[in-house]
Design an enzyme around this catalytic site. Sequence first.
Site, PDB file in Angstrom:
ATOM      1  CB  SER A 259     -69.552 -36.466  10.091  1.00  0.00           C
ATOM      2  OG  SER A 259     -68.354 -36.715   9.382  1.00  0.00           O
ATOM      3  CE  LYS A 260     -71.647 -28.981   9.086  1.00  0.00           C
ATOM      4  NZ  LYS A 260     -71.440 -28.082  10.188  1.00  0.00           N
ATOM      5  NE  ARG A 261     -64.868 -38.192   8.885  1.00  0.00           N
ATOM      6  CZ  ARG A 261     -64.739 -39.445   8.474  1.00  0.00           C
ATOM      7  NH1 ARG A 261     -64.075 -39.719   7.380  1.00  0.00           N
ATOM      8  NH2 ARG A 261     -65.279 -40.425   9.161  1.00  0.00           N
TER       9      ARG A 261
END
Length: 493
Positions: A259-261
């Site tokens: 994910s974006k993190r």
Amino acid sequence: MTSEIRVRIAPSPTGFLHVGTARTALFNFLYAKGHGGKFILRIEDTDRERSQAVYTQNIFDSLKALGLQWDEGPDIGGPYTPYAQSERTEIYQAWVDKLLASGHAYHCFLTQAELDAEKAKAQAEKRTYIYSGACRDPQKRDALAAQPAEDGSPRKPSVRFRIPDDRGALSFQDAVRGEVSFDTQLLGDFVIMKSDGSPSYNFAVVVDDMLMKISHVIRGEDHISNTPRQIMLYEAFGVTPPEFAHVGMILAPDRTKLSKRHGAVAVSDYIKEGYLPEAFCNFLTLLGWSPPDGEEIGTLDHFAQQFELGRITHSPAIFEKDKLNFINSKLIRSLPLDVLLTLARPYLHAFDLTQYSTEQLHQMLDAVREPITVLSDLPDAVSYFFGRMVIIDAQLVGDVLTGPEPAQVLQAFKNEWLPAADFSSVESLAEGMKAFTQSMKPLKTKTVMWTIRAAVTGRTHGADLSKAMHLLGKDVVSHRVDSALTLTTASPA
Ligand code: GLU
């Protein structure tokens, strides 16, 4: 039935093309290309609220950038047009009507609040929620239909698929996972058309795959639990389902969903950062598939010739950025210099490249590309080739240019070496530098070289020093050495 291989990628334009979708697209593409088949792009934009034209455009652009050109799609058409689900509403309605007429589907008049209450009850009783089947019975259904909804308005029905009571266990042969079985009685009659008239994913996908004559559905494992529902729809239509291949998910190194993190997840962000599409595709190819010849670096064509579904792994693939970086830097090092220059130009817009000839720009890129990971590393790598001065940060002055030795090196370089130095070729400079370091003995070669390099380039690493000096020319080199000399004398000894 024809044996033509027809595969598809069916992204929903609710975000920029995700690396996971790109990997699925790539596997479909490789399978089609390796088997003389067709690769189809279908845009699944039935979710009107979340779908956006900018995302559709990004999907087109990213797939094209990766070299995954489709044979049929919304922009280019094909024999089974239209290829965007938002334009297929009447088709879905017609197929819903068929299922209603044959008794495979029925209207459900439960409101959202009533469905939520069913779910809450199941939760309170600690059982998995299965739709109650409240509207299976025509009498109950008619009674509900006659009642207004909570807000007093008439109820708007959805349409549900009736899971046959005697269907029992449903098994299918997955090309990646082998035999997969589900108990159909645990699935609950599912919605095929929502109360707003839009088709559900499971329904639209089956109608489309069926009408578009898709032979193999290759997609992420997150869809595997949808597959029994889809197979039952094919059965209701009296059509043989396609082959299924569910590919293991892509996880981040911490083994959680990518994910974006964890960093960028949009293909376009990687391309913007200067990952070469070929390198990115090469990396994606290895996320869950391995070439039988063991040769991990190759072109799409090469991989397509070897691509078989049976070699896809069902265990998750880990997105190792180091591996991507390795492949990308390897490719950057092997690119023809004219190609590299074309790719580099957009990254170098801040510099006045006209002061160098094309030949010199090639030499510059060749000199700096060794440690480059992405094209966006280039501006920093070439910065000291521009301007008369070079910035030398205080740390470097302190570490390399402070004290009597650097002053001695720079004095000798300026007064004894530079006036007679032959800047006409890299070789003559290399020879000259060798002689210079000799002449500075007993000072260590490293001390001499670091001092000159720091003075001329403002850093201790980078392009070969003779190559750098050749491009910079005698005038700029002597100017920079003069400036560095003032630093050594200005610095505390
Ligand atoms: N629109 C679906 C998705 O993006 C397609 C899934 C499928 O391939 O069936 O996940």
